[in-house]
Design a protein around this motif. Structure first.
Motif, short mmCIF file in Angstrom:
data_model
loop_
_atom_site.label_atom_id
_atom_site.label_comp_id
_atom_site.label_asym_id
_atom_site.label_seq_id
_atom_site.Cartn_x
_atom_site.Cartn_y
_atom_site.Cartn_z
N GLU A 68 0.83 -1.21 0.00
CA GLU A 68 0.00 0.00 0.00
C GLU A 68 0.86 1.25 0.00
O GLU A 68 1.98 1.26 0.50
CB GLU A 68 -0.92 0.01 1.23
N ASP A 69 0.28 2.32 -0.53
CA ASP A 69 0.98 3.60 -0.61
C ASP A 69 0.47 4.50 0.51
O ASP A 69 -0.37 5.36 0.31
CB ASP A 69 0.74 4.23 -1.99
N ARG A 70 0.98 4.22 1.71
CA ARG A 70 0.65 5.05 2.87
C ARG A 70 1.81 4.98 3.84
O ARG A 70 2.79 4.28 3.61
CB ARG A 70 -0.67 4.65 3.50
N ASP A 71 1.70 5.67 4.96
CA ASP A 71 2.86 5.78 5.85
C ASP A 71 3.28 4.42 6.40
O ASP A 71 2.46 3.53 6.65
CB ASP A 71 2.58 6.77 6.99
N ALA A 72 4.59 4.29 6.54
CA ALA A 72 5.19 3.00 6.90
C ALA A 72 4.81 2.55 8.30
O ALA A 72 4.60 1.36 8.54
CB ALA A 72 6.72 3.09 6.78
N GLU A 73 4.69 3.48 9.24
CA GLU A 73 4.37 3.06 10.61
C GLU A 73 2.99 2.42 10.69
O GLU A 73 2.83 1.35 11.29
CB GLU A 73 4.45 4.24 11.58
N SER A 74 2.00 3.03 10.07
CA SER A 74 0.66 2.43 10.13
C SER A 74 0.62 1.12 9.35
O SER A 74 -0.05 0.17 9.76
CB SER A 74 -0.41 3.41 9.65
N ARG A 75 1.34 1.03 8.24
CA ARG A 75 1.40 -0.23 7.50
C ARG A 75 2.06 -1.32 8.33
O ARG A 75 1.61 -2.46 8.34
CB ARG A 75 2.16 -0.06 6.18
N LEU A 76 3.15 -0.98 9.02
CA LEU A 76 3.82 -1.96 9.87
C LEU A 76 2.88 -2.46 10.96
O LEU A 76 2.76 -3.66 11.20
CB LEU A 76 5.09 -1.36 10.49
N GLY A 88 -5.71 -10.57 28.08
CA GLY A 88 -4.59 -9.63 28.05
C GLY A 88 -3.65 -9.80 26.87
O GLY A 88 -2.71 -9.02 26.73
N VAL A 89 -3.89 -10.79 26.01
CA VAL A 89 -2.95 -11.03 24.91
C VAL A 89 -2.92 -9.84 23.94
O VAL A 89 -1.86 -9.49 23.42
CB VAL A 89 -3.24 -12.35 24.17
N MET A 90 -4.05 -9.19 23.72
CA MET A 90 -4.05 -8.04 22.81
C MET A 90 -3.30 -6.86 23.42
O MET A 90 -2.62 -6.13 22.70
CB MET A 90 -5.49 -7.64 22.45
N ASP A 91 -3.39 -6.69 24.74
CA ASP A 91 -2.60 -5.65 25.39
C ASP A 91 -1.11 -5.95 25.26
O ASP A 91 -0.31 -5.05 25.00
CB ASP A 91 -2.97 -5.53 26.88
N ASP A 92 -0.75 -7.22 25.42
CA ASP A 92 0.65 -7.62 25.25
C ASP A 92 1.12 -7.36 23.82
O ASP A 92 2.22 -6.86 23.59
CB ASP A 92 0.84 -9.10 25.59
N PHE A 93 0.27 -7.70 22.86
CA PHE A 93 0.61 -7.49 21.46
C PHE A 93 0.84 -6.01 21.18
O PHE A 93 1.85 -5.63 20.58
CB PHE A 93 -0.52 -8.04 20.57
N THR A 94 -0.07 -5.19 21.64
CA THR A 94 0.05 -3.74 21.41
C THR A 94 1.32 -3.19 22.05
O THR A 94 2.02 -2.37 21.44
CB THR A 94 -1.19 -3.01 21.97
N ALA A 95 1.64 -3.65 23.26
CA ALA A 95 2.85 -3.18 23.93
C ALA A 95 4.11 -3.56 23.16
O ALA A 95 5.04 -2.74 23.02
CB ALA A 95 2.91 -3.74 25.36
N VAL A 148 4.32 -4.23 19.88
CA VAL A 148 4.35 -3.47 18.63
C VAL A 148 4.76 -2.02 18.89
O VAL A 148 5.58 -1.46 18.15
CB VAL A 148 3.00 -3.55 17.89
N ASP A 149 4.25 -1.42 19.95
CA ASP A 149 4.66 -0.04 20.30
C ASP A 149 6.16 0.04 20.54
O ASP A 149 6.82 0.97 20.08
CB ASP A 149 3.91 0.44 21.54
#
Length: 196
Positions: free
Chosen positions: A77-85, A177-184, A186-187
């Motif tokens: 996609e042609d958009r910013d790399a951070e959101s694509r990642l 809590g797995v989604m919270d772990d995932f988000t942490a 990725v951040d």
């Protein structure tokens, strides 16, 4: 009417193989079972896949490739790399969770098959890390990310997020809590890639 060998395609054989694997498991599933499910002789199956190992490798590759199509779209996609990642990592996790949760018997079967067919897994991982490298490289080009080697950074990101896509962790994917772990995670990864 039973299908004939003239109408037999590799895709139909792979679909039937998947059903046979789901029903019998990898230890008991045979080419004869696949042929029987298709209403053809086992020789007809062997005309498309020369060995049982070749058939199993093809069905393993097909299973691994299912997630790749969605990921390829995100990577290109042609958009910013951070959101694509972020979206790419989330899509990979969602695909793996879906495979494990929606059809646990088949997921367990494929865990065995991927262990037996390391070449298909290696190609799959190379494809995934290649997509990550392209995303990271576009972030470097735009000044969002800083790294001297996008390919090395891609492998690091892939390994750092392994808990969320390596089938060995499948049991943990449904825990609270797995989604919270995932988000942490990725951040943390994104912060590590950002340019100063």
């Amino acid at each position: 009417m039973a299908p004939t060998s003239e109408t037999l395609t590799p895709e139909r054989i792979l679909e039937a193989t998947e059903e046979v694997l789901r029903r019998h498991g990898p230890a008991k599933a045979t080419v004869v079972d696949v042929a029987r499910a298709l209403g053809v002789s086992h020789g007809s199956v062997y005309r498309h896949f020369r060995t049982k190992a070749a058939l199993r490798e093809a069905v393993t590759k097909r299973w691994l490739d299912r997630a790749t199509a969605t990921l390829t779209v995100i990577a290109e996609e042609d958009r910013d790399a951070e959101s694509r990642l972020r979206d790419w990592l989330a899509a990979l996790f969602a695909a793996k969770r879906s495979k494990a949760g929606d059809d646990p018997e088949l997921f367990a079967t494929y865990q065995v098959l991927t262990g037996d067919h390391g070449d298909a897994v290696a190609v799959h991982i190379d494809e995934l890390t290649g997509q990550l490298a392209r995303i990271i490289e576009s972030g470097v080009d735009s000044g969002t990310f800083t790294t001297t080697d996008p390919a090395t950074a891609a492998r690091a990101v892939f390994h750092a997020t392994g808990r969320f896509h390596d089938p060995g962790y499948a049991r943990a994917w449904e825990k609270p809590g797995v989604m919270d772990d995932f988000t942490a995670v990725v951040d943390l990864v994104v912060r590590g890639l950002r340019a100063d």
